[in-house]
Motif scaffolding. Structure first.
Motif, PDB file in Angstrom:
ATOM      1  N   PHE A 148       0.885  -1.163   0.000  1.00  0.00           N
ATOM      2  CA  PHE A 148       0.000   0.000   0.000  1.00  0.00           C
ATOM      3  C   PHE A 148       0.925   1.215   0.000  1.00  0.00           C
ATOM      4  O   PHE A 148       1.490   1.545   1.048  1.00  0.00           O
ATOM      5  CB  PHE A 148      -0.905   0.014   1.230  1.00  0.00           C
ATOM      6  CG  PHE A 148      -1.859  -1.153   1.301  1.00  0.00           C
ATOM      7  CD1 PHE A 148      -2.978  -1.212   0.480  1.00  0.00           C
ATOM      8  CD2 PHE A 148      -1.630  -2.200   2.187  1.00  0.00           C
ATOM      9  CE1 PHE A 148      -3.858  -2.285   0.542  1.00  0.00           C
ATOM     10  CE2 PHE A 148      -2.498  -3.266   2.260  1.00  0.00           C
ATOM     11  CZ  PHE A 148      -3.620  -3.321   1.437  1.00  0.00           C
ATOM     12  N   THR A 165       4.153   1.064   2.049  1.00  0.00           N
ATOM     13  CA  THR A 165       4.021   0.032   3.089  1.00  0.00           C
ATOM     14  C   THR A 165       3.995  -1.356   2.463  1.00  0.00           C
ATOM     15  O   THR A 165       3.144  -1.640   1.614  1.00  0.00           O
ATOM     16  CB  THR A 165       2.718   0.234   3.897  1.00  0.00           C
ATOM     17  OG1 THR A 165       2.730   1.533   4.472  1.00  0.00           O
ATOM     18  CG2 THR A 165       2.585  -0.820   4.989  1.00  0.00           C
ATOM     19  N   ALA A 209       2.726  -4.448   3.162  1.00  0.00           N
ATOM     20  CA  ALA A 209       1.830  -5.177   4.077  1.00  0.00           C
ATOM     21  C   ALA A 209       2.145  -6.668   4.053  1.00  0.00           C
ATOM     22  O   ALA A 209       2.118  -7.336   5.086  1.00  0.00           O
ATOM     23  CB  ALA A 209       0.379  -4.924   3.691  1.00  0.00           C
ATOM     24  N   SER A 238      -0.357  -5.780  15.777  1.00  0.00           N
ATOM     25  CA  SER A 238      -1.175  -4.879  14.976  1.00  0.00           C
ATOM     26  C   SER A 238      -0.355  -4.318  13.816  1.00  0.00           C
ATOM     27  O   SER A 238       0.785  -3.908  13.993  1.00  0.00           O
ATOM     28  CB  SER A 238      -1.687  -3.747  15.872  1.00  0.00           C
ATOM     29  OG  SER A 238      -2.507  -2.895  15.135  1.00  0.00           O
ATOM     30  N   GLY A 239      -0.937  -4.341  12.638  1.00  0.00           N
ATOM     31  CA  GLY A 239      -0.265  -3.788  11.466  1.00  0.00           C
ATOM     32  C   GLY A 239       0.731  -4.732  10.818  1.00  0.00           C
ATOM     33  O   GLY A 239       1.433  -4.350   9.877  1.00  0.00           O
ATOM     34  N   SER A 240       0.774  -5.972  11.268  1.00  0.00           N
ATOM     35  CA  SER A 240       1.785  -6.899  10.738  1.00  0.00           C
ATOM     36  C   SER A 240       1.389  -7.504   9.395  1.00  0.00           C
ATOM     37  O   SER A 240       2.223  -8.097   8.709  1.00  0.00           O
ATOM     38  CB  SER A 240       2.051  -8.026  11.746  1.00  0.00           C
ATOM     39  OG  SER A 240       0.862  -8.731  12.044  1.00  0.00           O
ATOM     40  N   GLY A 241       0.107  -7.379   9.033  1.00  0.00           N
ATOM     41  CA  GLY A 241      -0.311  -7.878   7.725  1.00  0.00           C
ATOM     42  C   GLY A 241      -1.324  -9.010   7.766  1.00  0.00           C
ATOM     43  O   GLY A 241      -1.622  -9.601   6.732  1.00  0.00           O
ATOM     44  N   LYS A 242      -1.881  -9.274   8.926  1.00  0.00           N
ATOM     45  CA  LYS A 242      -2.802 -10.406   9.077  1.00  0.00           C
ATOM     46  C   LYS A 242      -4.039 -10.267   8.180  1.00  0.00           C
ATOM     47  O   LYS A 242      -4.384 -11.182   7.434  1.00  0.00           O
ATOM     48  CB  LYS A 242      -3.244 -10.534  10.548  1.00  0.00           C
ATOM     49  CG  LYS A 242      -2.112 -10.705  11.532  1.00  0.00           C
ATOM     50  CD  LYS A 242      -2.626 -10.853  12.945  1.00  0.00           C
ATOM     51  CE  LYS A 242      -3.361  -9.638  13.461  1.00  0.00           C
ATOM     52  NZ  LYS A 242      -2.507  -8.434  13.583  1.00  0.00           N
ATOM     53  N   SER A 243      -4.705  -9.113   8.308  1.00  0.00           N
ATOM     54  CA  SER A 243      -5.934  -8.937   7.524  1.00  0.00           C
ATOM     55  C   SER A 243      -5.626  -8.864   6.037  1.00  0.00           C
ATOM     56  O   SER A 243      -6.399  -9.359   5.209  1.00  0.00           O
ATOM     57  CB  SER A 243      -6.678  -7.669   7.971  1.00  0.00           C
ATOM     58  OG  SER A 243      -7.124  -7.826   9.298  1.00  0.00           O
ATOM     59  N   THR A 244      -4.511  -8.264   5.704  1.00  0.00           N
ATOM     60  CA  THR A 244      -4.133  -8.199   4.285  1.00  0.00           C
ATOM     61  C   THR A 244      -3.934  -9.612   3.738  1.00  0.00           C
ATOM     62  O   THR A 244      -4.359  -9.920   2.609  1.00  0.00           O
ATOM     63  CB  THR A 244      -2.847  -7.379   4.118  1.00  0.00           C
ATOM     64  OG1 THR A 244      -3.045  -6.075   4.681  1.00  0.00           O
ATOM     65  CG2 THR A 244      -2.473  -7.238   2.658  1.00  0.00           C
ATOM     66  N   HIS A 262      -6.299 -11.909  17.649  1.00  0.00           N
ATOM     67  CA  HIS A 262      -5.323 -11.531  18.673  1.00  0.00           C
ATOM     68  C   HIS A 262      -5.497 -12.418  19.904  1.00  0.00           C
ATOM     69  O   HIS A 262      -4.738 -12.311  20.850  1.00  0.00           O
ATOM     70  CB  HIS A 262      -5.537 -10.068  19.099  1.00  0.00           C
ATOM     71  CG  HIS A 262      -5.131  -9.062  18.064  1.00  0.00           C
ATOM     72  ND1 HIS A 262      -3.822  -8.757  17.811  1.00  0.00           N
ATOM     73  CD2 HIS A 262      -5.855  -8.304  17.216  1.00  0.00           C
ATOM     74  CE1 HIS A 262      -3.753  -7.835  16.858  1.00  0.00           C
ATOM     75  NE2 HIS A 262      -4.984  -7.554  16.473  1.00  0.00           N
ATOM     76  N   LYS A 273     -13.628  -4.085   7.880  1.00  0.00           N
ATOM     77  CA  LYS A 273     -12.381  -3.372   8.127  1.00  0.00           C
ATOM     78  C   LYS A 273     -11.965  -2.529   6.919  1.00  0.00           C
ATOM     79  O   LYS A 273     -11.686  -1.349   7.037  1.00  0.00           O
ATOM     80  CB  LYS A 273     -11.283  -4.373   8.487  1.00  0.00           C
ATOM     81  CG  LYS A 273      -9.984  -3.721   8.894  1.00  0.00           C
ATOM     82  CD  LYS A 273      -9.027  -4.755   9.432  1.00  0.00           C
ATOM     83  CE  LYS A 273      -7.662  -4.153   9.682  1.00  0.00           C
ATOM     84  NZ  LYS A 273      -6.704  -5.162  10.107  1.00  0.00           N
TER      85      LYS A 273
HETATM   86  N1  ATP Z   1      -6.092  -0.005   2.366  1.00  0.00           N
HETATM   87  C1  ATP Z   1      -4.914   0.295   2.904  1.00  0.00           C
HETATM   88  N2  ATP Z   1      -4.267   1.420   2.556  1.00  0.00           N
HETATM   89  C2  ATP Z   1      -3.065   1.731   3.066  1.00  0.00           C
HETATM   90  N3  ATP Z   1      -2.403   0.968   3.966  1.00  0.00           N
HETATM   91  C3  ATP Z   1      -3.010  -0.159   4.367  1.00  0.00           C
HETATM   92  C4  ATP Z   1      -4.286  -0.548   3.861  1.00  0.00           C
HETATM   93  N4  ATP Z   1      -4.626  -1.729   4.431  1.00  0.00           N
HETATM   94  C5  ATP Z   1      -3.619  -2.047   5.260  1.00  0.00           C
HETATM   95  N5  ATP Z   1      -2.646  -1.115   5.219  1.00  0.00           N
HETATM   96  C6  ATP Z   1      -1.384  -1.137   5.946  1.00  0.00           C
HETATM   97  O1  ATP Z   1      -0.805  -2.404   5.750  1.00  0.00           O
HETATM   98  C7  ATP Z   1      -0.216  -2.861   6.952  1.00  0.00           C
HETATM   99  C8  ATP Z   1      -0.852  -4.177   7.343  1.00  0.00           C
HETATM  100  O2  ATP Z   1      -2.225  -3.924   7.666  1.00  0.00           O
HETATM  101  P1  ATP Z   1      -3.194  -5.093   8.159  1.00  0.00           P
HETATM  102  O3  ATP Z   1      -4.541  -4.497   8.298  1.00  0.00           O
HETATM  103  O4  ATP Z   1      -3.039  -6.262   7.275  1.00  0.00           O
HETATM  104  O5  ATP Z   1      -2.568  -5.426   9.580  1.00  0.00           O
HETATM  105  P2  ATP Z   1      -3.154  -6.350  10.731  1.00  0.00           P
HETATM  106  O6  ATP Z   1      -2.039  -7.222  11.159  1.00  0.00           O
HETATM  107  O7  ATP Z   1      -4.402  -6.996  10.298  1.00  0.00           O
HETATM  108  O8  ATP Z   1      -3.453  -5.249  11.844  1.00  0.00           O
HETATM  109  P3  ATP Z   1      -4.517  -5.243  13.047  1.00  0.00           P
HETATM  110  O9  ATP Z   1      -4.163  -6.379  13.942  1.00  0.00           O
HETATM  111  O10 ATP Z   1      -4.278  -3.909  13.694  1.00  0.00           O
HETATM  112  O11 ATP Z   1      -5.874  -5.340  12.438  1.00  0.00           O
HETATM  113  C9  ATP Z   1      -0.426  -1.770   7.984  1.00  0.00           C
HETATM  114  O12 ATP Z   1       0.741  -0.965   8.021  1.00  0.00           O
HETATM  115  C10 ATP Z   1      -1.587  -0.986   7.436  1.00  0.00           C
HETATM  116  O13 ATP Z   1      -1.547   0.349   7.849  1.00  0.00           O
END
Ligand code: ATP
Length: 336
Positions: A14, A17, A19, A39-45, A199, A330
């Motif tokens: 992104f 970043t 992800a 948080s922010g490690s990339g799980k949801s991505t 989590h 999300k």
């Molecule tokens: N649509 C987007 N636009 C810009 N950056 C994004 C987008 N989606 C995710 N990111 C960035 O990608 C990285 C991974 O995000 P992701 O949501 O996958 O993390 P996560 O591990 O699921 O976090 P959390 O546990 O907080 O939900 C983060 O730095 C986030 O800010």
């Protein structure tokens, strides 16, 4: 292991970043995999790429050996609706529809007549401890009940894989444990795989395997017991009472065997609060199982091509909005 779902060399950026910075993952049939990490490690991505919601910048995603990341948005939308199920933290039910129609929604969107779809939906209420709540609107359900309705909806289309993002995040510990148990057992019973972002170590403990994501890479792959010690006595009891059978030994015919305690949810007037029986899953489908993805009978705009304010996904004009279960809570991306 014969993988149902694979992600190979997944990279997703992104802007600046990273992800996902090169992830390989394989999920077996009926296997449950927890994705953990900061948080922010990339799980949801990762979940979104595996589910065909996001296209990775590099790498491949395959379902049953067939590449899905290269499909167009329309085909991926159909795929998500017919081969995948989704359970999110909250806000995924359409407030204007009764619970039974919320469960039936994926079938109705796929062109199944309402009467047949609702009939099949009703068969999920008893095994999920929802008897008597068929006509309730989401606003008349407790958080745990609403999640069980969402689980039924995720499974009604007999998906290959159920994706869950923090499915117990909005529930108290006891309700969350019961909900999780239903989610894991119901998916196993259906022969579906489960990929759950969490989590919560207790959620991970109920899964067959844990992937830990850090900085967009998978750092550790472990057994849940080692990666995620169970925290409470209550859930510990729950965990030891639900042995995780080897993947190969699970089948659609092998129903769950362990009763669970009642979910301590606020009683509602008029209908006795159901216990949470885990038995008598719906019989083999009376509604034809989905064919391999084809063009949708109800056109569904894509998340990329269509803005959030596009035409409602409507099977009964005026009754279904674009918010709620058709979108990932999300990212806002359209699921169906
Ligand atoms: N649509 C987007 N636009 C810009 N950056 C994004 C987008 N989606 C995710 N990111 C960035 O990608 C990285 C991974 O995000 P992701 O949501 O996958 O993390 P996560 O591990 O699921 O976090 P959390 O546990 O907080 O939900 C983060 O730095 C986030 O800010």
């Amino acid at each position: 292991m014969t993988a149902v779902l694979t992600g190979t060399g997944l990279v997703k950026r992104f802007g600046t970043t990273h992800a996902l910075a090169g992830v390989d993952v394989a999920v077996a049939k009926a296997e449950s995999v927890a994705i953990m990490g900061p948080s922010g490690s990339g799980k949801s991505t990762l979940l979104h790429c595996l589910a065909g919601i996001l296209k990775p910048d590099q790498g491949e995603v395959s379902l049953d050996g067939r590449r899905i990341d290269s499909l167009g948005e329309s085909a991926r939308s159909v795929l998500r609706r017919t081969r995948f199920g989704f359970v999110f933290q909250f806000g995924q039910l359409l407030p204007e529809l009764p619970a039974e129609e919320n469960v039936a929604l994926p079938l109705m969107l796929d062109g199944v007549p309402r009467r047949i779809a609702v009939e099949k939906a009703r068969s999920w209420f008893r095994p999920l401890g929802l008897t008597g709540l068929e006509k309730r609107r989401p606003g008349e359900l407790s958080g745990g009940q609403a999640q069980r309705v969402a689980i039924a909806r995720a499974l009604i289309g007999e998906p290959a894989v159920v994706f869950a993002d923090e499915p117990t995040g909005a529930l108290d510990q006891s309700t969350g444990a019961d909900t999780l148990k239903l989610l894991t057992e119901a998916t196993r019973h259906q022969g579906a795989s489960l990929v759950v972002v969490t989590h919560d170590p207790n959620v991970a403990a109920a899964c067959d395997r844990v992937l830990e994501v850090r900085d967009g890479r998978i750092r550790t792959v472990g057994e849940p017991a080692a990666a995620a010690p169970v925290a409470s006595h209550e859930v510990s009891t729950f965990a030891t009472r639900v042995p995780v059978a080897p993947v190969a030994s699970r089948s659609k015919s092998a129903g769950p065997v362990v009763p669970v305690s009642a979910a301590p949810e606020a009683a509602r007037p008029g209908v006795a609060e159901p216990t949470v029986p885990v038995h008598a899953w719906p019989a083999e489908p009376t509604v034809p199982v989905h064919a391999p993805p084809a063009e949708p009978t109800v056109p569904v705009p894509s998340p990329v091509e269509a803005p959030a304010t596009d035409t409602p996904t409507t099977f009964a004009p005026g009754r279904v909005s674009t918010s709620g279960p058709t979108h990932d809570q999300k990212s806002g991306a359209r699921l169906w």
